[in-house]
Enzyme design. Structure first.
Site, PDB file in Angstrom:
ATOM      1  N   MET A 131     -13.700  56.600  55.032  1.00  0.00           N
ATOM      2  CA  MET A 131     -12.357  57.134  54.829  1.00  0.00           C
ATOM      3  C   MET A 131     -11.822  56.783  53.449  1.00  0.00           C
ATOM      4  O   MET A 131     -10.863  57.401  52.963  1.00  0.00           O
ATOM      5  CB  MET A 131     -11.420  56.617  55.922  1.00  0.00           C
ATOM      6  CG  MET A 131     -10.105  57.356  56.022  1.00  0.00           C
ATOM      7  SD  MET A 131     -10.260  59.071  56.566  1.00  0.00           S
ATOM      8  CE  MET A 131     -10.553  58.822  58.322  1.00  0.00           C
TER       9      MET A 131
ATOM     10  N   ASN B  85     -19.403  59.723  55.726  1.00  0.00           N
ATOM     11  CA  ASN B  85     -19.893  59.923  54.363  1.00  0.00           C
ATOM     12  C   ASN B  85     -19.981  58.573  53.687  1.00  0.00           C
ATOM     13  O   ASN B  85     -19.343  57.600  54.128  1.00  0.00           O
ATOM     14  CB  ASN B  85     -18.933  60.826  53.574  1.00  0.00           C
ATOM     15  CG  ASN B  85     -17.500  60.327  53.596  1.00  0.00           C
ATOM     16  OD1 ASN B  85     -16.732  60.662  54.500  1.00  0.00           O
ATOM     17  ND2 ASN B  85     -17.128  59.492  52.633  1.00  0.00           N
TER      18      ASN B  85
ATOM     19  N   GLU C 244     -25.296  53.835  56.168  1.00  0.00           N
ATOM     20  CA  GLU C 244     -24.201  54.771  56.372  1.00  0.00           C
ATOM     21  C   GLU C 244     -24.710  55.986  57.137  1.00  0.00           C
ATOM     22  O   GLU C 244     -25.687  56.624  56.728  1.00  0.00           O
ATOM     23  CB  GLU C 244     -23.620  55.204  55.023  1.00  0.00           C
ATOM     24  CG  GLU C 244     -22.644  56.358  55.078  1.00  0.00           C
ATOM     25  CD  GLU C 244     -21.471  56.113  56.004  1.00  0.00           C
ATOM     26  OE1 GLU C 244     -21.247  56.941  56.907  1.00  0.00           O
ATOM     27  OE2 GLU C 244     -20.775  55.082  55.828  1.00  0.00           O
TER      28      GLU C 244
ATOM     29  N   SER D 201     -14.240  60.007  59.468  1.00  0.00           N
ATOM     30  CA  SER D 201     -15.037  60.609  58.400  1.00  0.00           C
ATOM     31  C   SER D 201     -16.432  60.005  58.440  1.00  0.00           C
ATOM     32  O   SER D 201     -16.600  58.835  58.792  1.00  0.00           O
ATOM     33  CB  SER D 201     -14.419  60.345  57.023  1.00  0.00           C
ATOM     34  OG  SER D 201     -13.176  60.996  56.876  1.00  0.00           O
TER      35      SER D 201
ATOM     36  N   HIS E  88      -4.585  55.316  61.145  1.00  0.00           N
ATOM     37  CA  HIS E  88      -4.462  53.876  60.918  1.00  0.00           C
ATOM     38  C   HIS E  88      -4.797  53.080  62.180  1.00  0.00           C
ATOM     39  O   HIS E  88      -4.161  52.080  62.474  1.00  0.00           O
ATOM     40  CB  HIS E  88      -3.038  53.523  60.454  1.00  0.00           C
ATOM     41  CG  HIS E  88      -2.682  54.054  59.106  1.00  0.00           C
ATOM     42  ND1 HIS E  88      -1.398  54.001  58.601  1.00  0.00           N
ATOM     43  CD2 HIS E  88      -3.432  54.648  58.151  1.00  0.00           C
ATOM     44  CE1 HIS E  88      -1.372  54.544  57.390  1.00  0.00           C
ATOM     45  NE2 HIS E  88      -2.597  54.944  57.095  1.00  0.00           N
TER      46      HIS E  88
ATOM     47  N   THR F  75      -5.352  49.243  55.018  1.00  0.00           N
ATOM     48  CA  THR F  75      -6.598  49.042  54.274  1.00  0.00           C
ATOM     49  C   THR F  75      -6.617  47.740  53.497  1.00  0.00           C
ATOM     50  O   THR F  75      -7.633  47.030  53.475  1.00  0.00           O
ATOM     51  CB  THR F  75      -6.856  50.229  53.334  1.00  0.00           C
ATOM     52  OG1 THR F  75      -6.928  51.436  54.098  1.00  0.00           O
ATOM     53  CG2 THR F  75      -8.160  50.045  52.572  1.00  0.00           C
TER      54      THR F  75
ATOM     55  N   ASN G 211     -10.311  48.136  59.945  1.00  0.00           N
ATOM     56  CA  ASN G 211      -8.959  48.046  60.502  1.00  0.00           C
ATOM     57  C   ASN G 211      -8.945  47.527  61.925  1.00  0.00           C
ATOM     58  O   ASN G 211      -7.947  46.966  62.380  1.00  0.00           O
ATOM     59  CB  ASN G 211      -8.285  49.414  60.460  1.00  0.00           C
ATOM     60  CG  ASN G 211      -8.047  49.923  59.046  1.00  0.00           C
ATOM     61  OD1 ASN G 211      -8.087  49.170  58.078  1.00  0.00           O
ATOM     62  ND2 ASN G 211      -7.809  51.221  58.923  1.00  0.00           N
TER      63      ASN G 211
ATOM     64  N   THR H  69      -5.007  57.820  51.005  1.00  0.00           N
ATOM     65  CA  THR H  69      -3.902  58.003  50.063  1.00  0.00           C
ATOM     66  C   THR H  69      -3.815  56.905  49.012  1.00  0.00           C
ATOM     67  O   THR H  69      -3.095  57.056  48.033  1.00  0.00           O
ATOM     68  CB  THR H  69      -2.554  58.037  50.799  1.00  0.00           C
ATOM     69  OG1 THR H  69      -2.311  56.764  51.416  1.00  0.00           O
ATOM     70  CG2 THR H  69      -2.531  59.130  51.852  1.00  0.00           C
TER      71      THR H  69
ATOM     72  N   ALA I 185      -2.452  53.883  49.347  1.00  0.00           N
ATOM     73  CA  ALA I 185      -1.306  52.973  49.489  1.00  0.00           C
ATOM     74  C   ALA I 185      -1.783  51.608  49.987  1.00  0.00           C
ATOM     75  O   ALA I 185      -2.502  51.521  50.981  1.00  0.00           O
ATOM     76  CB  ALA I 185      -0.285  53.552  50.452  1.00  0.00           C
TER      77      ALA I 185
END
Length: 521
Positions: A129, A125, A43, A123, A456, A502, A490, A134, A136
Site C-alpha cells: 500500500m 505489489n 512479495e 494491494s 487503516h 503508517t 498496522n 497519501t 500523511a
C-alpha cells in the site's frame, strides 16, 4: 547469497514476508545494524516500478502509472476501461469504494446484524500500500500512544527518518497558512499547544526543480538495503506457510515454545513451491493477510484476527471565501498544485477525531462551478477512533480458499453506540471547521464512507505488554510462544487510533528490527 535453481535462496537468516513500508523498515534497519545477516523479502504481488517500491504518483507517464495500478489489484484487476484517476467517484454515495491500485475482499459475507467492512481493500505489489498511500504521517497523541513502550518516541523519530517525513514541504503553499489560521481560531481554544492546528507531517519531498516526490517503500529500503549484498527481493513469491520446529525438533524458545525454521513460498510465475530455511521470519503483510498467514501456519493464539478496527471516515468540501487572487500554478499530474497544502487537526482525548484538510483543485465532490480558482476548494476528512472489541474479528475458513489459495476470510464487524456517538461528534466538528473556512459547495451533508474505506485497519495481530490472551505479540513484535516469529504492519497497533497509522507501524517495525539486531550482536 546461495540460491536454488528457482532463484529463491535456499537459506537466509531473516525472511520478511511483505514489501510494504513495515517490511521495508525491517530490511533497512537490519541492513544498517546487522549487515552480516542474510535477508530476503518475499512479495506476493508483481514488481511495478524501478526502483522497486516507488510510489505510483512518482511515475510520470500516465499510461505506465495506470499499468502499475492495475497490476496491484490482485487476482482480478479492475477492467482496463475503468479510470485510474484516484479522485473519480472519491465521494460518491455507494455501498463499496474501490480505489485504483487496490482490490476488495472477494466475499464480505456481511451479517444482517453487523455492519461488516464492505469496502475492505488491499494491494498486491512490491511496495504494498506504500505505493498508493497519501503520505500523511502524524504522530499519535493522548490515548493513541502505546503506553507500555518507553522507546516509542525514539522509534517514531527513526520512522520519520526512514519515511522522509517533513511538516514543511507543503506548509508554505499560498493558501495553506490561511487555512490553518481560520481553523485555529475555531478549534484551538481548548487544545494543548502540541496538539493545535499545524501542517500535516508528510512523507513527501520536493526536488530542486519543484517536483513533489511521494515516499514509497523504495525510500524506506534506501541505498543501505539496495546495496546490501546479503539482501534479495522476490516478487510474485507468495508465502503460504511459516514453517515451525515441532516440540522436540530443532531450535526451541527459552520458554519451551515453538520456533520458526523457515517459510514455504510459491513462485506464482511457475506455480512451483519452495522451502527457504530461516532463523527469523517477519510477517509484514496488511492487517487482513498477516493473521491469515499465521492461521494457515497453525499459529492461532486467542487474539489472532480479533480487535479488528477501521477508522470511520467522514468527508466534506467547501469553497473558501475571501481569498486573494493567485497566478495560475502548474499541476504536477496527480491533482496537487503549488497552491495546495495539508493542514492537520490532531486527535485528543477531548476531541477524539483526527482531521486533515486538503486544498484540492480536483474536488472530491462534483463541482457546479467550473470557474473555481486553483486551491479554493478545500476537502475535509475526519477519522474517528474505533471502540475496540474482541468480537470485531476476521474468521478464517478451512473449507474455502481465496484467489491466492489461502484460507478465505469472514469479517465480523459492528459499530457500537460509542462509535455512532463519535461519528456524530465528528460530523458536528467537521461542519464547524468547514464554516470557518468557507461555504459548502451544495446542501449535501458530510458523507460517511462505507466501513473499511479508510484502509487503516489495525489490531488483528496486536501487541501487548503481557501474554494474557488479548494480544498476539510482545513489545518487540515477536509472537508470544514462537521464537523468531515477528509480525509487522498496522495490525500490530493495539490502541484505538484516529490518526493515519503508517508512521506508528513503521516505528514498531524499527523496534522489532532492533531487537533482532541486538540478539545477533
Amino acid at each position: 547469497m546461495p540460491r536454488s535453481a528457482s532463484g529463491f535462496p535456499d537459506e537466509v537468516d531473516v525472511a520478511i514476508v511483505g514489501s510494504g513500508p513495515a517490511g521495508a523498515a525491517y530490511a533497512r534497519a537490519l541492513s544498517e545494524l546487522a549487515p552480516q545477516l542474510r535477508l530476503a523479502v518475499f512479495e506476493a504481488g508483481p514488481l511495478i516500478s524501478d526502483p522497486p517500491g516507488t510510489h505510483v504518483k512518482n511515475i510520470v507517464d500516465p499510461e505506465q502509472r495506470a499499468r502499475a495500478q492495475r497490476a496491484s489489484e490482485g487476482p482480478r484487476p479492475i477492467a482496463e476501461a475503468v479510470s485510474t484517476d484516484t479522485m473519480d467517484d472519491y465521494a460518491s454515495d455507494q455501498p463499496t469504494l474501490q480505489r485504483p491500485g487496490t482490490f476488495l475482499l472477494e466475499k464480505t459475507r456481511q451479517r444482517a446484524s453487523e455492519d461488516g467492512l464492505p469496502a475492505a481493500a488491499m494491494s498486491s505489489n512490491v511496495g504494498g500500500m506504500g505505493a498508493h498511500w497519501t503520505g500523511a504521517c502524524p504522530r499519535p497523541g493522548d490515548s493513541e500512544v502505546i503506553d507500555f513502550l518507553p522507546e516509542l518516541t525514539d522509534w517514531l523519530g527513526e520512522a520519520e527518518r526512514l519515511l522522509g517525513v517533513s511538516a514543511d514541504v507543503l506548509a508554505d503553499a499560498p493558501f495553506a497558512d490561511e487555512v490553518r489560521k481560520r481553523l485555529s481560531v475555531t478549534l484551538d481554544h481548548d487544545r494543548p499547544r502540541d496538539r493545535q492546528i499545524q501542517p500535516m507531517p508528510m512523507a513527501v519531498r520536493r526536488t530542486p526543480d519543484g517536483q513533489l516526490l511521494w515516499c514509497g517503500a523504495d525510500m524506506v529500503f534506501g541505498d543501505a538495503t539496495r546495496t546490501n549484498p546479503n539482501f534479495s527481493l522476490h516478487a510474485e513469491a507468495l508465502v503460504t506457510q511459516v514453517l515451525l520446529a515441532e516440540d522436540g525438533q530443532g531450535e526451541q524458545s527459552e520458554q519451551g515454545g515453538r520456533a520458526v525454521r523457515g517459510v514455504r513460498a510459491r513462485d506464482r510465475r511457475t506455480d512451483t513451491e519452495h522451502q527457504v530455511a530461516a532463523r527469523y521470519v517477519v510477517v509484514a503483510g496488511d492487517s487482513l493477510r498477516t493473521p491469515q498467514l499465521l492461521y494457515a501456519s497453525g499459529v492461532r493464539p486467542t487474539a489472532l484476527g480479533r480487535y479488528l478496527n477501521d477508522q470511520p471516515q467522514l468527508v466534506y468540501a467547501v469553497r473558501m471565501r475571501d481569498l486573494p487572487d493567485l497566478p495560475p500554478t502548474p499541476d504536477d499530474g496527480v491533482g496537487v498544485t503549488a497552491s495546495s497544502g495539508v493542514a492537520w487537526v490532531p486527535f485528543t482525548d477531548a476531541h477524539p477525531y483526527h482531521g486533515q484538510v486538503m486544498q484540492l483543485d480536483a474536488s472530491p465532490v462534483p463541482l457546479a462551478d467550473d470557474d473555481l480558482a486553483p486551491g479554493s476548494v478545500v476537502g475535509l476528512g475526519w477519522f474517528c477512533a474505533k471502540d475496540l472489541r474482541a468480537e470485531d474479528r476476521i474468521a478464517f475458513r478451512d473449507d474455502e480458499l481465496d484467489g491466492y489459495g489461502m484460507p478465505a476470510m469472514d469479517i465480523h464487524y459492528r459499530l457500537t453506540e460509542a462509535d455512532h456517538a463519535a461519528i456524530d461528534g465528528a460530523r458536528t466538528e467537521i461542519l464547524h471547521a468547514a464554516a470557518a473556512l468557507g461555504e459548502p459547495l451544495d446542501d449535501t451533508p458530510p458523507l460517511l464512507f462505507p466501513a473499511g474505506a479508510s484502509l487503516h485497519y489495525q489490531g488483528t495481530v496486536r501487541m501487548g505488554a503481557i501474554d494474557d490472551g488479548t494480544s498476539v505479540c510482545d513489545p518487540t513484535s515477536q509472537v508470544w510462544g514462537v521464537h523468531g516469529l515477528f509480525v509487522a504492519g498496522n495490525g500490530v497497533i493495539p490502541t484505538a487510533t484516529a490518526c493515519n497509522p503508517t508512521l506508528t507501524s513503521v516505528a514498531l517495525a524499527v523496534g522489532g528490527a532492533r531487537s533482532i539486531a541486538a540478539a545477533e550482536s
